[in-house]
Design an enzyme around this catalytic site. Structure first.
Site, mmCIF file in Angstrom:
data_model
loop_
_atom_site.group_PDB
_atom_site.id
_atom_site.type_symbol
_atom_site.label_atom_id
_atom_site.label_comp_id
_atom_site.label_asym_id
_atom_site.label_seq_id
_atom_site.Cartn_x
_atom_site.Cartn_y
_atom_site.Cartn_z
ATOM 1 N N ASN A 56 1.053 -1.127 -0.057
ATOM 2 C CA ASN A 56 0.004 0.160 -0.074
ATOM 3 C C ASN A 56 0.842 1.144 0.050
ATOM 4 O O ASN A 56 1.602 1.330 0.923
ATOM 5 C CB ASN A 56 -0.936 -0.037 1.301
ATOM 6 N N LYS A 111 0.140 4.044 0.411
ATOM 7 C CA LYS A 111 -0.496 5.155 1.392
ATOM 8 C C LYS A 111 -0.480 6.747 0.657
ATOM 9 O O LYS A 111 -0.710 6.634 -0.515
ATOM 10 C CB LYS A 111 0.384 5.407 2.464
ATOM 11 N N HIS A 166 -8.179 -0.049 6.415
ATOM 12 C CA HIS A 166 -6.625 0.140 6.786
ATOM 13 C C HIS A 166 -6.571 0.571 8.188
ATOM 14 O O HIS A 166 -7.609 1.468 8.575
ATOM 15 C CB HIS A 166 -5.900 0.811 5.702
ATOM 16 N N GLU A 193 -5.079 3.010 9.307
ATOM 17 C CA GLU A 193 -5.203 4.573 9.326
ATOM 18 C C GLU A 193 -6.573 5.073 9.067
ATOM 19 O O GLU A 193 -6.882 6.300 9.478
ATOM 20 C CB GLU A 193 -4.197 4.900 8.268
ATOM 21 N N GLU A 225 -3.014 -6.520 10.240
ATOM 22 C CA GLU A 225 -2.085 -5.728 10.591
ATOM 23 C C GLU A 225 -2.407 -5.069 12.236
ATOM 24 O O GLU A 225 -2.933 -4.273 12.402
ATOM 25 C CB GLU A 225 -2.266 -4.534 9.499
ATOM 26 N N GLY A 236 4.130 1.332 10.548
ATOM 27 C CA GLY A 236 4.559 2.519 10.341
ATOM 28 C C GLY A 236 5.845 2.760 11.134
ATOM 29 O O GLY A 236 6.451 1.955 11.831
ATOM 30 N N SER A 242 5.343 -3.364 9.756
ATOM 31 C CA SER A 242 6.660 -3.446 9.860
ATOM 32 C C SER A 242 7.322 -4.566 9.133
ATOM 33 O O SER A 242 8.431 -5.172 9.670
ATOM 34 C CB SER A 242 7.224 -3.159 11.223
#
Ligand code: PGA
Length: 262
Positions: free
Chosen positions: A12, A14, A100, A102, A172, A178, A218
């Site tokens: 992704n 982002k 996701h 975020e 995730e 991140g 990660s």
């Protein structure tokens, strides 16, 4: 330990990469991966909306599948700032990431909203990649399994076993994602993937076997090979470590070799 199944690798992008950068990245990734048989891997990239039109004209989606980072649950209407399935379809995009971390934690999306998006995606013959994961607080309270099961049960509410060929899951953990993320240990990731697969079997019976469950958060060259060897990890969903085409190609080929030699 040998896995015979196809391995999934995706990234992704982002809110990184302009149209030009995404086009260069995808062109290079296509070149680097052209010799890899797609019987062995499924490769996908999820760039920002503004790149999708340009990259969909350049990239052979039978080799690198392109996806959208989000999608509205309606075809049209008073939804300022949203993108509908019709708009994605127009660009030849039929794959969408939903929920996701975020989107959930920065933009406040809820499980029922993710469910509406999954339903809309399936209604429009899209494949939906539902992302799930517990926060650090939830992990510390010891409720990770409950959280994952809740996100799956609400996110896939109303999905039928016949539709399972078009749903994917990415696990995730929020605390692993991140720049400030701490990668999950391989054992922890495997344990949670087993919980996810149990829940999918509960929801869909045997049809659940065809749902790929990818690990993300990660992923890096230091942990990718151990992660991909785990019984219930079908693929890797990579952020930062995939954003240079050469590095992503190396991560993929190393992981494939690790599986082959296991
Ligand atoms: P990361 O991102 O690999 O940079 O942690 C993962 C993700 O958000 O999908």
């Amino acid at each position: 330990m040998k896995k015979q199944k196809k391995l999934y690798f995706g990234t992704n992008l982002k809110m990184y990469k302009t149209i030009r950068e995404a086009t260069d990245y995808l062109t290079r990734l296509s070149e680097l991966t052209e010799d890899i048989s797609r019987d062995d891997i499924h490769l996908f990239v999820i760039p920002s909306y503004t790149c999708l039109d340009a990259v969909s004209r350049k990239i052979d989606q039978s080799l690198i599948r392109l996806g959208a980072q989000n999608m509205c649950w309606e075809e049209q209407g008073q939804f300022t700032g949203e993108i509908s399935p019709l708009m994605l379809d127009e660009m030849g995009i039929h794959f969408v990431m939903i929920g996701h971390s975020e989107r959930r934690h920065v933009f406040g999306e809820t499980d029922p909203q993710e469910n509406a998006k999954v339903a809309c995606a399936l209604d429009h013959d899209f494949t939906a990649l539902l992302c799930i994961g517990e926060t650090l607080e939830e992990k510390n309270y010891g409720i990770s399994d409950e959280v994952l099961r809740t996100q799956l049960k609400i996110g896939f509410h109303g999905v039928t076993p016949e539709q399972t060929g078009r749903i994917w899951v990415a696990y995730e953990p929020v605390w692993a994602i991140g720049v400030n993320g701490i990668p999950a240990s391989v054992d922890y990731a495997q344990e949670k993937h087993a919980v996810i697969k149990d829940c999918l079997r509960e929801l869909f019976g045997e049809a659940a076997e065809q749902i790929p469950v990818l690990y993300g958060g990660s992923v890096n060259p230091g942990n990718a090979n151990d992660l991909i060897l785990q019984k219930d990890i079908d693929g890797l969903f990579v952020g930062r470590s995939a954003w240079q085409a050469d590095a992503f190609h190396k991560l993929i080929t190393d992981a494939m070799n690790t599986v082959k030699n296991s």
